[in-house]
Design a protein around this motif. Structure first.
Motif, PDB file in Angstrom:
ATOM      1  N   UNK A 123       1.161  -1.029   0.064  1.00 45.84           N
ATOM      2  CA  UNK A 123       0.064  -0.168   0.136  1.00 45.84           C
ATOM      3  C   UNK A 123       0.964   1.151  -0.127  1.00 45.84           C
ATOM      4  N   UNK A 124       1.867   1.257   0.618  1.00 50.25           N
ATOM      5  CA  UNK A 124       2.660   2.546   0.947  1.00 50.25           C
ATOM      6  C   UNK A 124       3.439   2.559  -0.214  1.00 50.25           C
ATOM      7  N   UNK A 125       4.092   1.542  -0.835  1.00 52.25           N
ATOM      8  CA  UNK A 125       4.784   1.412  -2.147  1.00 52.25           C
ATOM      9  C   UNK A 125       4.189   2.008  -3.397  1.00 52.25           C
ATOM     10  N   UNK A 126       2.745   1.527  -3.406  1.00 49.68           N
ATOM     11  CA  UNK A 126       1.862   2.017  -4.528  1.00 49.68           C
ATOM     12  C   UNK A 126       1.687   3.395  -4.380  1.00 49.68           C
ATOM     13  N   UNK A 127       1.570   3.870  -3.205  1.00 51.50           N
ATOM     14  CA  UNK A 127       1.402   5.462  -3.027  1.00 51.50           C
ATOM     15  C   UNK A 127       2.480   6.144  -3.513  1.00 51.50           C
ATOM     16  N   UNK A 128       3.739   5.682  -3.113  1.00 50.47           N
ATOM     17  CA  UNK A 128       4.837   6.436  -3.527  1.00 50.47           C
ATOM     18  C   UNK A 128       5.144   6.452  -5.049  1.00 50.47           C
ATOM     19  N   UNK A 129       4.961   5.174  -5.729  1.00 54.41           N
ATOM     20  CA  UNK A 129       4.783   5.095  -7.170  1.00 54.41           C
ATOM     21  C   UNK A 129       4.012   6.017  -7.784  1.00 54.41           C
ATOM     22  N   UNK A 130       2.506   6.101  -7.394  1.00 52.91           N
ATOM     23  CA  UNK A 130       1.744   7.181  -8.092  1.00 52.91           C
ATOM     24  C   UNK A 130       2.214   8.349  -7.807  1.00 52.91           C
ATOM     25  N   UNK A 131       2.691   8.726  -6.777  1.00 54.76           N
ATOM     26  CA  UNK A 131       3.194  10.101  -6.310  1.00 54.76           C
ATOM     27  C   UNK A 131       4.493  10.371  -7.419  1.00 54.76           C
ATOM     28  N   UNK A 132       5.211   9.317  -7.466  1.00 56.15           N
ATOM     29  CA  UNK A 132       6.509   9.472  -8.332  1.00 56.15           C
ATOM     30  C   UNK A 132       5.841  10.021  -9.797  1.00 56.15           C
ATOM     31  N   UNK A 133       4.728   9.246 -10.130  1.00 54.34           N
ATOM     32  CA  UNK A 133       4.393   9.382 -11.842  1.00 54.34           C
ATOM     33  C   UNK A 133       3.741  11.008 -11.832  1.00 54.34           C
ATOM     34  N   UNK A 134       2.887  11.252 -10.761  1.00 61.37           N
ATOM     35  CA  UNK A 134       2.435  12.757 -10.655  1.00 61.37           C
ATOM     36  C   UNK A 134       3.661  13.623 -10.779  1.00 61.37           C
ATOM     37  N   UNK A 135       4.531  13.342 -10.060  1.00 63.81           N
ATOM     38  CA  UNK A 135       5.589  14.448  -9.927  1.00 63.81           C
ATOM     39  C   UNK A 135       6.518  14.512 -11.303  1.00 63.81           C
ATOM     40  N   UNK A 136       6.622  13.421 -11.964  1.00 63.76           N
ATOM     41  CA  UNK A 136       7.417  13.469 -13.061  1.00 63.76           C
ATOM     42  C   UNK A 136       6.681  14.139 -14.217  1.00 63.76           C
ATOM     43  N   UNK A 137       5.418  13.648 -14.555  1.00 62.57           N
ATOM     44  CA  UNK A 137       4.499  14.425 -15.397  1.00 62.57           C
ATOM     45  C   UNK A 137       4.503  15.863 -15.093  1.00 62.57           C
ATOM     46  N   UNK A 138       4.328  16.383 -14.024  1.00 59.01           N
ATOM     47  CA  UNK A 138       4.198  17.805 -13.486  1.00 59.01           C
ATOM     48  C   UNK A 138       5.497  18.609 -13.805  1.00 59.01           C
ATOM     49  N   UNK A 139       6.574  17.832 -13.347  1.00 55.99           N
ATOM     50  CA  UNK A 139       8.054  18.785 -13.572  1.00 55.99           C
ATOM     51  C   UNK A 139       8.703  18.523 -14.891  1.00 55.99           C
ATOM     52  N   UNK A 140       8.858  17.158 -15.180  1.00 58.87           N
ATOM     53  CA  UNK A 140       9.439  16.736 -16.533  1.00 58.87           C
ATOM     54  C   UNK A 140       8.548  16.805 -17.939  1.00 58.87           C
ATOM     55  N   UNK A 141       7.458  16.687 -17.575  1.00 56.81           N
ATOM     56  CA  UNK A 141       6.226  16.769 -18.654  1.00 56.81           C
ATOM     57  C   UNK A 141       5.698  18.163 -18.584  1.00 56.81           C
ATOM     58  N   UNK A 142       6.063  18.978 -17.527  1.00 50.52           N
ATOM     59  CA  UNK A 142       5.495  20.362 -17.727  1.00 50.52           C
ATOM     60  C   UNK A 142       4.232  20.392 -17.979  1.00 50.52           C
ATOM     61  N   UNK A 143       3.168  19.658 -17.182  1.00 51.87           N
ATOM     62  CA  UNK A 143       1.964  19.623 -17.278  1.00 51.87           C
ATOM     63  C   UNK A 143       1.288  20.111 -15.977  1.00 51.87           C
ATOM     64  N   UNK A 144       0.409  21.077 -16.024  1.00 48.58           N
ATOM     65  CA  UNK A 144      -0.153  21.487 -14.924  1.00 48.58           C
ATOM     66  C   UNK A 144      -0.557  20.548 -13.751  1.00 48.58           C
ATOM     67  N   UNK A 145      -0.503  20.681 -12.616  1.00 45.96           N
ATOM     68  CA  UNK A 145      -0.775  19.790 -11.565  1.00 45.96           C
ATOM     69  C   UNK A 145      -2.515  19.320 -11.649  1.00 45.96           C
ATOM     70  N   UNK A 146      -3.110  20.403 -11.911  1.00 44.70           N
ATOM     71  CA  UNK A 146      -4.699  20.305 -11.868  1.00 44.70           C
ATOM     72  C   UNK A 146      -4.937  19.233 -13.086  1.00 44.70           C
ATOM     73  N   UNK A 147      -4.426  19.366 -14.162  1.00 47.13           N
ATOM     74  CA  UNK A 147      -4.742  18.505 -15.267  1.00 47.13           C
ATOM     75  C   UNK A 147      -4.227  17.266 -14.963  1.00 47.13           C
ATOM     76  N   UNK A 148      -3.154  16.989 -14.720  1.00 48.28           N
ATOM     77  CA  UNK A 148      -2.472  15.465 -14.407  1.00 48.28           C
ATOM     78  C   UNK A 148      -3.390  14.799 -13.463  1.00 48.28           C
ATOM     79  N   UNK A 149      -3.614  15.503 -12.207  1.00 47.80           N
ATOM     80  CA  UNK A 149      -4.680  14.783 -11.273  1.00 47.80           C
ATOM     81  C   UNK A 149      -5.826  14.583 -11.419  1.00 47.80           C
ATOM     82  N   UNK A 150      -6.344  15.489 -12.290  1.00 52.79           N
ATOM     83  CA  UNK A 150      -7.683  15.257 -12.974  1.00 52.79           C
ATOM     84  C   UNK A 150      -7.777  14.041 -13.814  1.00 52.79           C
TER      85      UNK A 150
END
Length: 340
Positions: A123-150
């Motif tokens: 459970x904790x590992x999956x949460x960290x992986x999902x958070x990592x994907x969010x962080x990479x899409x927002x920073x490296x992918x330069x997509x707004x957090x609102x759009x990524x998490x929506x």
């Protein structure tokens, strides 16, 4: 050389009074959530005699634990200037995945206890992986957090619906019996989820206020460009912040699963609304840069108290609980218009 006019004593006095008034207003604003919680508790006690009982207080705090733990992680994200709308769907997918994993691994490992322990780590590992994907899409992918998490909000819940075939994923009876103390047991008369919530909040406060990482999170939320010029690794800090939120979602989920022993497409519905509301009601600035874990904890408890009062009284329908939280978010955001 022109003479510099002497400062007017009256003007100096006026400025001093203005500064004192601003400082007093700032302190009062910081205590606003606490005062609001106290007034609500007084009102709840007057409206229903069962409100102030020990059992009801523990019930409110246990209910608060799930959202409060997520809100601690959400506090970091909002202070950094971001947002995450997917935490409810993420929790639902993690819960379903963990139950499927435990059911499958129990016969393989030959020990239900080992299967439950492995599932909790997952459970904790999956949460960290999902958070990592969010962080990479927002920073490296330069997509707004609102759009990524929506987007991931829909993805997470759709996959849970697919895995459950539109129904519910249920934990096997033997595993449920072993796992249930994680939610139903207590220590010194206080439920385990409340202790975990307290531990997460204390660790969150220490990280935010006593570490370089916490200062970088606040600096990025105040002014990302200035933080970049100050040699702060903005991308790394943002990725870590979303991973931290994912870990908090994982911890909340591993406490939630033994409560019902199942996960369905309605699990975690509107948790994102409650988590965001707890953070901003607690005084964190929605635009980022300032906030506190203590305020977030008070905000989470305050919202649970509102819900509890609605359940114990007939002032308005309990079905309007989400509407009340929505009104609170809008009202607090309105009052924050002039704040950074």
């Amino acid at each position: 050389m022109p003479q510099v006019p002497a400062d007017n004593p009256a003007a100096s006095t006026a400025r001093a009074h203005s500064s004192a008034a601003a400082a007093w207003w700032g302190r009062l604003h910081g205590f606003g959530p606490v005062l609001g919680l106290l007034l609500l508790c007084i009102a709840g006690t007057l409206l229903n005699g069962n409100f102030a009982t020990y059992d009801n207080v523990m019930n409110v705090l246990t209910r608060t634990a799930f959202i409060g733990i997520i809100a601690v992680g959400m506090c970091f994200v909002i202070i950094s200037g971001g947002i995450d709308l997917s935490v409810g769907s993420m929790a639902a997918l993690i819960a379903g995945s963990v139950i499927l994993f435990m059911n499958a691994m129990a016969p393989v490992l030959g020990s239900p206890i080992a299967a439950v322990a492995a599932g909790m780590l997952l459970a904790v590992a999956l949460g960290a992986v999902f958070g990592l994907v969010h962080g990479l899409l927002i920073t490296k992918g330069r997509i707004e957090p609102f759009i990524v998490t929506l987007g991931t909000l829909g993805i997470f819940r759709a996959y849970l619906t697919y895995f459950s075939n539109g129904g519910a994923i249920t934990l096997e009876n033997e595993l449920s019996d072993i796992y249930s103390p994680v939610y139903y047991a207590n220590l010194l008369g206080v439920p385990i989820p409340v202790w975990v919530f307290l531990l997460v909040a204390v660790l969150g406060a220490v990280i935010l206020n006593r570490t370089a990482y916490g200062r970088y999170v606040q600096a990025i939320g105040s002014n990302e460009q200035v933080a970049l010029y100050a040699a702060v690794d903005v991308h790394r800090i943002k990725i870590l912040t979303y991973m931290l939120l994912g870990v908090c979602v994982g911890i909340a989920t591993l406490l939630y699963v033994p409560r019902l022993g199942s996960a369905s497409p309605t699990t975690g519905l509107l948790w994102e609304l409650e988590a965001i509301a707890a953070v901003i009601v607690g005084g964190t600035v929605l635009k980022g840069g300032a906030g506190s874990i203590a305020g977030t904890v008070v905000g989470a408890i305050l919202l649970s108290v509102i819900s509890n009062i609605l359940n114990l009284t007939s002032i308005i329908s309990v079905y309007l609980n989400a509407a009340v939280q929505g009104f609170v978010i809008i009202a607090v955001a309105f009052m924050q218009r002039g704040r950074r």
